[in-house]
Design a protein around this motif. Structure first.
Motif, PDB file in Angstrom:
ATOM      1  N   LEU A  68       1.915  11.803  -1.006  1.00  0.00           N
ATOM      2  CA  LEU A  68       1.609  13.126  -0.472  1.00  0.00           C
ATOM      3  C   LEU A  68       1.878  14.151  -1.564  1.00  0.00           C
ATOM      4  O   LEU A  68       3.010  14.508  -1.833  1.00  0.00           O
ATOM      5  N   SER A 109       1.084   5.506  -0.142  1.00  0.00           N
ATOM      6  CA  SER A 109       0.450   6.823  -0.036  1.00  0.00           C
ATOM      7  C   SER A 109       1.342   7.847  -0.702  1.00  0.00           C
ATOM      8  O   SER A 109       2.565   7.848  -0.493  1.00  0.00           O
ATOM      9  N   LEU A 141       5.415   5.760   1.976  1.00  0.00           N
ATOM     10  CA  LEU A 141       4.956   7.137   1.759  1.00  0.00           C
ATOM     11  C   LEU A 141       5.906   7.814   0.785  1.00  0.00           C
ATOM     12  O   LEU A 141       7.124   7.809   0.991  1.00  0.00           O
ATOM     13  N   ALA A 168      -0.290   2.933   5.504  1.00  0.00           N
ATOM     14  CA  ALA A 168       0.319   2.419   4.275  1.00  0.00           C
ATOM     15  C   ALA A 168       1.681   1.834   4.611  1.00  0.00           C
ATOM     16  O   ALA A 168       2.171   1.966   5.736  1.00  0.00           O
ATOM     17  N   PHE A 177      -4.823   8.162   5.901  1.00  0.00           N
ATOM     18  CA  PHE A 177      -3.921   8.428   4.779  1.00  0.00           C
ATOM     19  C   PHE A 177      -2.548   7.816   5.034  1.00  0.00           C
ATOM     20  O   PHE A 177      -1.886   7.324   4.109  1.00  0.00           O
ATOM     21  N   LEU A 178      -2.117   7.825   6.287  1.00  0.00           N
ATOM     22  CA  LEU A 178      -0.804   7.287   6.639  1.00  0.00           C
ATOM     23  C   LEU A 178      -0.848   5.800   6.975  1.00  0.00           C
ATOM     24  O   LEU A 178       0.155   5.231   7.402  1.00  0.00           O
ATOM     25  N   ASN A 216       0.853  -1.179   0.000  1.00  0.00           N
ATOM     26  CA  ASN A 216       0.000   0.000   0.000  1.00  0.00           C
ATOM     27  C   ASN A 216       0.893   1.234   0.000  1.00  0.00           C
ATOM     28  O   ASN A 216       1.799   1.349   0.838  1.00  0.00           O
ATOM     29  N   LYS A 229      -3.133   5.526  -2.129  1.00  0.00           N
ATOM     30  CA  LYS A 229      -3.818   6.670  -1.542  1.00  0.00           C
ATOM     31  C   LYS A 229      -3.082   7.920  -1.984  1.00  0.00           C
ATOM     32  O   LYS A 229      -1.854   7.912  -2.123  1.00  0.00           O
ATOM     33  N   GLY A 230      -3.833   8.973  -2.213  1.00  0.00           N
ATOM     34  CA  GLY A 230      -3.207  10.207  -2.673  1.00  0.00           C
ATOM     35  C   GLY A 230      -3.816  11.410  -2.008  1.00  0.00           C
ATOM     36  O   GLY A 230      -4.986  11.382  -1.595  1.00  0.00           O
ATOM     37  N   SER A 231      -3.010  12.481  -1.899  1.00  0.00           N
ATOM     38  CA  SER A 231      -3.503  13.673  -1.219  1.00  0.00           C
ATOM     39  C   SER A 231      -3.502  14.886  -2.132  1.00  0.00           C
ATOM     40  O   SER A 231      -2.754  14.969  -3.116  1.00  0.00           O
ATOM     41  N   ASP A 246      -7.475   6.484  -3.777  1.00  0.00           N
ATOM     42  CA  ASP A 246      -8.214   6.743  -2.540  1.00  0.00           C
ATOM     43  C   ASP A 246      -7.783   8.129  -2.051  1.00  0.00           C
ATOM     44  O   ASP A 246      -6.665   8.299  -1.560  1.00  0.00           O
TER      45      ASP A 246
END
Length: 253
Positions: free
Chosen positions: A7, A5, A67, A64, A61-62, A3, A28-30, A46
């Protein structure tokens, strides 16, 4: 499957996320902008609202394994706070995107062991490098280009090319993405790498060519420039990843 993420899903983070999803990673993305959340959701990311200047970071979000930090902030205190959240998360690997701007112009070749300038990025790099709660690899990218980021538009002031006898250190978006994926897939951590194309044409030659592509003909070569420069070596990266740049010869781009 790991997984990941990301940032900062902007110019580089968004296509990176799409490539990782195609490789069946969970991503996951921000973003810092509410209106961009549907854009991320539409490609299977996500999506989360994350701003590192906030007092708290969304813990989901974290949640994962890895990162990837792709934001341009140089807020030292905000990064210290972010690291505290990473320390109590499931993240064990971090890729921090830095810049070759950490090297001063020395009119010489610079490597990862060359002296750094007095740059906020150097201090932020050290925050990650010294932390033992997770492993960090730092990528110092050269100037970013590709697709909508056209080098012919980089020179704006009076159509004049400064430091025309200097040399360029640029890297295409496609190469950035493949390098980041290579770091993950080869499991290369606790390293610092320069990442820019392994050709360094003169600024006058490269920008004259690229400006013509966007209809900006006959640029002026600044006769009063000091012609300061640095030539950033990516040899360490090439060796570690056995990497061949897609856009190696920038004069053929």
């Amino acid at each position: 499957m790991q997984n990941i993420s990301i940032l900062g899903c902007g110019w580089l983070g968004l296509p990176l996320a799409e490539t990782l999803i195609d490789k069946h990673y969970n991503v996951k993305g921000s973003t810092t902008q509410t209106e961009k959340l549907p854009v991320l959701d539409a490609v299977g990311i996500d999506a989360f609202l994350v701003n590192i200047t906030s007092e708290s970071i969304n813990t989901e979000f974290l949640n994962a394994d890895i990162l990837i930090i792709l934001i341009t902030s140089k807020d030292h205190e905000a990064f210290k706070r972010l690291i505290k959240f990473i320390e109590i998360s499931s993240i064990k690997k971090v890729i921090f995107i830095s810049s070759t701007s950490v090297y001063p112009n020395t009119n010489a070749v610079v490597t990862e062991s060359s002296p750094n300038s007095d740059s906020p990025l150097v201090g932020i790099e050290e925050l990650f490098r010294q932390n033992t709660a997770f492993e960090t690899t730092i990528i110092r990218f050269g100037g970013l280009f590709g697709y909508q980021r056209k080098p012919g538009n980089f020179i704006r002031a009076h159509n004049t090319i400064p430091n025309p006898e200097g040399f360029i250190n640029l890297i295409h978006q496609d190469d950035c993405i493949q390098i980041l994926i290579g770091i993950i897939e080869k499991n290369i951590w606790n390293q610092t790498f320069n990442a820019c194309a392994d050709s360094h044409p003169k600024r006058a030659d490269f920008y004259t060519k690229e400006m013509a592509k966007v209809g900006r003909l006959h640029p002026i070569l600044d006769p009063d420039s000091d012609n300061v420069y640095k030539i950033v070596s990516p040899k360490k990266l090439i060796s570690a990843l056995n990497y061949t740049f897609k856009y190696s010869n920038l004069m053929d781009y």
